[in-house]
Structure formats: structure tokens, C-alpha cells
Design a protein around this motif. Structure first.
Motif, PDB file in Angstrom:
ATOM      1  N   UNK A  83       0.838  -1.213   0.000  1.00 13.81           N
ATOM      2  CA  UNK A  83       0.000   0.000   0.000  1.00 13.81           C
ATOM      3  C   UNK A  83       0.868   1.257   0.000  1.00 13.81           C
ATOM      4  N   UNK A  84       1.948   1.222   0.739  1.00 11.62           N
ATOM      5  CA  UNK A  84       2.902   2.338   0.749  1.00 11.62           C
ATOM      6  C   UNK A  84       3.482   2.546  -0.647  1.00 11.62           C
ATOM      7  N   UNK A  85       3.850   1.448  -1.307  1.00  4.68           N
ATOM      8  CA  UNK A  85       4.391   1.525  -2.670  1.00  4.68           C
ATOM      9  C   UNK A  85       3.367   2.138  -3.624  1.00  4.68           C
ATOM     10  N   UNK A  86       2.114   1.731  -3.503  1.00  4.46           N
ATOM     11  CA  UNK A  86       1.059   2.311  -4.342  1.00  4.46           C
ATOM     12  C   UNK A  86       0.880   3.793  -4.045  1.00  4.46           C
ATOM     13  N   UNK A  87       0.934   4.156  -2.779  1.00  4.84           N
ATOM     14  CA  UNK A  87       0.858   5.572  -2.423  1.00  4.84           C
ATOM     15  C   UNK A  87       1.987   6.371  -3.041  1.00  4.84           C
ATOM     16  N   UNK A  88       3.188   5.820  -2.994  1.00  2.00           N
ATOM     17  CA  UNK A  88       4.345   6.493  -3.595  1.00  2.00           C
ATOM     18  C   UNK A  88       4.171   6.657  -5.104  1.00  2.00           C
ATOM     19  N   UNK A  89       3.652   5.616  -5.756  1.00  2.00           N
ATOM     20  CA  UNK A  89       3.439   5.680  -7.203  1.00  2.00           C
ATOM     21  C   UNK A  89       2.448   6.789  -7.554  1.00  2.00           C
ATOM     22  N   UNK A  90       1.317   6.813  -6.857  1.00  2.00           N
ATOM     23  CA  UNK A  90       0.315   7.830  -7.167  1.00  2.00           C
ATOM     24  C   UNK A  90       0.792   9.229  -6.791  1.00  2.00           C
ATOM     25  N   UNK A  91       1.605   9.324  -5.769  1.00  2.00           N
ATOM     26  CA  UNK A  91       2.220  10.604  -5.427  1.00  2.00           C
ATOM     27  C   UNK A  91       3.113  11.080  -6.578  1.00  2.00           C
ATOM     28  N   UNK A  92       3.914  10.167  -7.130  1.00  2.00           N
ATOM     29  CA  UNK A  92       4.756  10.501  -8.286  1.00  2.00           C
ATOM     30  C   UNK A  92       3.923  11.007  -9.459  1.00  2.00           C
ATOM     31  N   UNK A  93       2.751  10.412  -9.635  1.00  2.00           N
ATOM     32  CA  UNK A  93       1.889  10.763 -10.759  1.00  2.00           C
ATOM     33  C   UNK A  93       1.060  12.020 -10.506  1.00  2.00           C
ATOM     34  N   UNK A  94       1.151  12.549  -9.300  1.00  2.00           N
ATOM     35  CA  UNK A  94       0.394  13.751  -8.960  1.00  2.00           C
ATOM     36  C   UNK A  94      -1.051  13.484  -8.578  1.00  2.00           C
ATOM     37  N   UNK A  95      -1.417  12.231  -8.389  1.00  2.00           N
ATOM     38  CA  UNK A  95      -2.769  11.867  -7.969  1.00  2.00           C
ATOM     39  C   UNK A  95      -2.765  11.755  -6.445  1.00  2.00           C
ATOM     40  N   UNK A  96      -2.826  12.910  -5.802  1.00  2.00           N
ATOM     41  CA  UNK A  96      -2.640  12.980  -4.356  1.00  2.00           C
ATOM     42  C   UNK A  96      -3.805  12.382  -3.575  1.00  2.00           C
ATOM     43  N   UNK A  97      -5.001  12.420  -4.140  1.00  2.00           N
ATOM     44  CA  UNK A  97      -6.142  11.797  -3.462  1.00  2.00           C
ATOM     45  C   UNK A  97      -5.964  10.280  -3.387  1.00  2.00           C
ATOM     46  N   UNK A  98      -5.559   9.696  -4.503  1.00  2.00           N
ATOM     47  CA  UNK A  98      -5.343   8.250  -4.528  1.00  2.00           C
ATOM     48  C   UNK A  98      -4.148   7.875  -3.644  1.00  2.00           C
ATOM     49  N   UNK A  99      -3.092   8.660  -3.714  1.00  2.00           N
ATOM     50  CA  UNK A  99      -1.917   8.420  -2.873  1.00  2.00           C
ATOM     51  C   UNK A  99      -2.308   8.458  -1.401  1.00  2.00           C
ATOM     52  N   UNK A 101      -5.158   7.899  -0.043  1.00  2.00           N
ATOM     53  CA  UNK A 101      -5.970   6.732   0.302  1.00  2.00           C
ATOM     54  C   UNK A 101      -5.071   5.548   0.682  1.00  2.00           C
ATOM     55  N   UNK A 102      -4.072   5.285  -0.133  1.00  2.00           N
ATOM     56  CA  UNK A 102      -3.180   4.157   0.145  1.00  2.00           C
ATOM     57  C   UNK A 102      -2.301   4.428   1.371  1.00  2.00           C
ATOM     58  N   UNK A 103      -1.834   5.653   1.526  1.00  2.00           N
ATOM     59  CA  UNK A 103      -1.023   5.988   2.704  1.00  2.00           C
ATOM     60  C   UNK A 103      -1.822   5.789   3.987  1.00  2.00           C
ATOM     61  N   UNK A 104      -3.077   6.248   3.997  1.00  2.00           N
ATOM     62  CA  UNK A 104      -3.913   6.099   5.195  1.00  2.00           C
ATOM     63  C   UNK A 104      -4.133   4.626   5.542  1.00  2.00           C
ATOM     64  N   UNK A 105      -4.403   3.828   4.511  1.00  2.00           N
ATOM     65  CA  UNK A 105      -4.614   2.386   4.743  1.00  2.00           C
ATOM     66  C   UNK A 105      -3.339   1.735   5.291  1.00  2.00           C
ATOM     67  N   UNK A 106      -2.196   2.106   4.756  1.00  2.00           N
ATOM     68  CA  UNK A 106      -0.925   1.548   5.238  1.00  2.00           C
ATOM     69  C   UNK A 106      -0.685   1.951   6.692  1.00  2.00           C
ATOM     70  N   UNK A 107      -0.988   3.187   7.015  1.00  2.00           N
ATOM     71  CA  UNK A 107      -0.784   3.657   8.395  1.00  2.00           C
ATOM     72  C   UNK A 107      -1.703   2.964   9.392  1.00  2.00           C
ATOM     73  N   UNK A 108      -2.913   2.642   8.980  1.00  2.00           N
ATOM     74  CA  UNK A 108      -3.839   1.922   9.852  1.00  2.00           C
ATOM     75  C   UNK A 108      -3.249   0.565  10.262  1.00  2.00           C
ATOM     76  N   UNK A 109      -2.550  -0.047   9.335  1.00  2.00           N
ATOM     77  CA  UNK A 109      -1.979  -1.372   9.599  1.00  2.00           C
ATOM     78  C   UNK A 109      -0.744  -1.259  10.474  1.00  2.00           C
ATOM     79  N   UNK A 110       0.103  -0.278  10.178  1.00  2.00           N
ATOM     80  CA  UNK A 110       1.347  -0.145  10.916  1.00  2.00           C
ATOM     81  C   UNK A 110       1.088   0.489  12.242  1.00  2.00           C
TER      82      UNK A 110
END
Length: 110
Positions: A83-99, A101-110
Motif C-alpha cells: 500500500x505504501x508503494x502504491x501511495x508512492x506511485x500515485x504521489x509521483x503521478x500527482x494523484x494525491x487523493x489516490x496516494x 488513500x493508500x497511505x492512510x490504509x498503510x498507516x492503519x496497519x502499521x
């Protein structure tokens, strides 16, 4: 898999990606939906992201995520890593909403 690492260390990234894709085919035949297959998808995603192949990276990360959820369940650190990797990818692409989403999900787990 090891040849991909060798090509990567020599900055032959397209060759490294092809080696990983070949390793994936072999691993999928022998151990479908295994951690080794998920790891190979994750490595493909990471490498594809680094050479600007965003769609290939996204597809690889999504498949790694699917397999890891199947193996480990929703709340495992291996799921959070993808999920962190997906967040990083979408961050690179400038899709901050999608990024986000994945960052929040990763943080919930960690």
C-alpha cells in the motif's frame, strides 16, 4: 530473479525488468498466489516505477496486494508495504487523493 538484480546493479533496467517478468512466469507455474510471486510482482512494480512505466508498476503492485491479502489477511505489514508503494506511485503521478488513500490504509496497519 538473481539475473535481474545483476542487471539492475549495472543500470540495465530494461533487461532487469525482463528478467523479473521471466522469473514471475516460472514462479507462477510452480507456486501461484505465493509470497514469492507477490514479492516478484512488488519488485516488478518498484523497477517499473523507477523507469517511468507507471501502468506496469500499478498493475504489479495491485497483484502483489491481492496475493498478500489472500495469504496474510488485510492487517499484515506485508500488505501495508505494498500500500505504501502504491501511495508512492500515485504521489509521483500527482494523484494525491489516490496516494492519500493508500497511505492512510498503510498507516492503519502499521
Amino acid at each position: 530473479f538473481n539475473m535481474a538484480f545483476l542487471h539492475q546493479t549495472r543500470n540495465r533496467l530494461d533487461k532487469a525488468l525482463k528478467c523479473l517478468e521471466e522469473a514471475l512466469k516460472i514462479r507462477q507455474l510452480r507456486l501461484p498466489d505465493s509470497e514469492k510471486v507477490a514479492l516478484t510482482h512488488e519488485k516488478i512494480g518498484t523497477l517499473a516505477r523507477s523507469i517511468g512505466k507507471a501502468k506496469k508498476a500499478e498493475n504489479a503492485f495491485i497483484e502483489a496486494l491481492r496475493i498478500r491479502k489472500l495469504i496474510h489477511g488485510e492487517g499484515h505489514v506485508a500488505v501495508a508495504t505494498v500500500m505504501q508503494e502504491l501511495g508512492d506511485l500515485f504521489d509521483d503521478l500527482g494523484d494525491y487523493n489516490e496516494a492519500s488513500k493508500y497511505y492512510r490504509e498503510a498507516l492503519k496497519i502499521r
